[in-house]
Motif scaffolding. Sequence first.
Motif, short mmCIF file in Angstrom:
data_model
loop_
_atom_site.label_atom_id
_atom_site.label_comp_id
_atom_site.label_asym_id
_atom_site.label_seq_id
_atom_site.Cartn_x
_atom_site.Cartn_y
_atom_site.Cartn_z
N GLU A 77 5.76 1.46 -16.38
CA GLU A 77 5.39 1.25 -15.12
C GLU A 77 6.28 2.16 -14.21
N TRP A 78 5.69 2.97 -13.44
CA TRP A 78 6.34 3.76 -12.31
C TRP A 78 5.65 3.57 -10.92
N GLN A 79 6.41 3.25 -10.21
CA GLN A 79 5.99 2.92 -8.61
C GLN A 79 4.59 1.82 -8.56
N GLY A 80 4.76 0.96 -9.55
CA GLY A 80 3.52 0.00 -9.69
C GLY A 80 2.32 0.26 -10.48
N GLU A 81 2.61 1.41 -11.19
CA GLU A 81 1.55 1.88 -11.97
C GLU A 81 1.73 2.23 -13.29
N PRO A 82 0.68 2.11 -13.98
CA PRO A 82 1.10 2.73 -15.51
C PRO A 82 1.16 4.18 -15.80
N CYS A 83 2.15 4.66 -16.20
CA CYS A 83 2.10 6.10 -16.37
C CYS A 83 2.73 6.36 -17.70
N LEU A 84 2.24 7.81 -18.16
CA LEU A 84 2.66 8.25 -19.50
C LEU A 84 3.85 9.14 -19.28
N PHE A 85 4.87 9.10 -19.88
CA PHE A 85 6.05 10.28 -19.77
C PHE A 85 6.16 11.03 -21.08
N VAL A 86 5.83 12.21 -20.93
CA VAL A 86 5.95 13.13 -22.14
C VAL A 86 7.00 13.99 -21.87
N GLN A 87 7.75 14.43 -23.21
CA GLN A 87 8.72 15.52 -23.04
C GLN A 87 7.91 16.97 -22.35
N ARG A 88 8.64 17.55 -21.51
CA ARG A 88 8.12 18.83 -20.70
C ARG A 88 7.85 19.84 -22.05
N SER A 89 8.45 19.79 -23.17
CA SER A 89 8.10 20.66 -24.17
C SER A 89 6.69 20.52 -24.96
N ASP A 90 6.36 19.14 -24.47
CA ASP A 90 5.08 18.81 -25.21
C ASP A 90 3.83 18.83 -24.05
N GLU A 91 4.18 19.00 -23.26
CA GLU A 91 3.32 18.98 -21.85
C GLU A 91 1.83 19.75 -22.27
N SER A 92 1.91 21.06 -22.80
CA SER A 92 0.60 21.74 -23.24
C SER A 92 -0.14 21.03 -24.12
N ALA A 93 0.71 20.71 -25.18
CA ALA A 93 -0.15 19.86 -26.38
C ALA A 93 -0.95 18.64 -26.08
N ALA A 94 -0.09 18.01 -24.86
CA ALA A 94 -0.64 16.56 -24.59
C ALA A 94 -1.64 16.83 -23.48
N THR A 95 -1.75 17.89 -22.76
CA THR A 95 -2.89 18.11 -21.72
C THR A 95 -4.16 18.58 -22.58
N VAL A 96 -3.83 19.43 -23.61
CA VAL A 96 -4.95 20.10 -24.35
C VAL A 96 -5.63 18.90 -25.15
N ARG A 97 -4.81 17.96 -25.59
CA ARG A 97 -5.49 16.76 -26.64
C ARG A 97 -6.28 16.00 -25.61
N LEU A 98 -5.66 15.64 -24.41
CA LEU A 98 -6.38 14.96 -23.58
C LEU A 98 -7.76 15.58 -22.98
N LYS A 99 -7.58 16.67 -22.91
CA LYS A 99 -8.82 17.41 -22.25
C LYS A 99 -9.90 17.38 -23.48
N ASN A 100 -9.61 17.83 -24.69
CA ASN A 100 -10.37 17.67 -25.72
C ASN A 100 -10.96 16.58 -25.91
N GLN A 101 -10.45 15.34 -25.45
CA GLN A 101 -11.07 14.26 -25.69
C GLN A 101 -11.87 13.59 -24.50
#
Length: 113
Positions: free
Chosen positions: A76-100
Motif C-alpha cells: 500500500e502506498w498512499q492508500g492504494e495498492p502499488c507495485l514497486f520495481v527496481q529501476r533497472s527492471d522498469e523496461s522489462a516490467a513495462t514491456v511484459r505488462l504491455k504484452n499482456q
Amino acid sequence: MNTLPMSVVHRLPQSYRWAAGLAGGVVEAHTLNTLAAEDDLIGLRLLSHDGANAWEIMQKLRALLAEIQVECTLMEWQGEPCLFVQRSDESAATVRLKNQGVAIAETFIAQPV
C-alpha cells in the motif's frame, strides 16, 4: 481460464527507495535533490480499478512479472495498492505488462500553443 480484466497502470512520478533497514517493507520517496540511481524503485499504481478488485488485479500483475523473473513488491502506498520495481527492471516490467494487454498511462506536460 484466468483472465486479466482491462487494466491501466500509471508510473508514479517520483523515484523511491527502501526505507533504511526495511528493504521489502517500507518505501520512501526521494527528495528532489537526490540523483536517481539504478537501485532506486519505481512505483506502478492501478488507475482502472479500486478497492479489493484493485488488490486482486495487482496480485495478478505481480505474478506476470514473476514469470519473467522481475522482482517486485506489492504494498500500500498512499492508500492504494502499488507495485514497486527496481529501476533497472522498469523496461522489462513495462514491456511484459504491455504484452499482456495492460495499458501504461504516461505523464505529460502540455505545452502552451
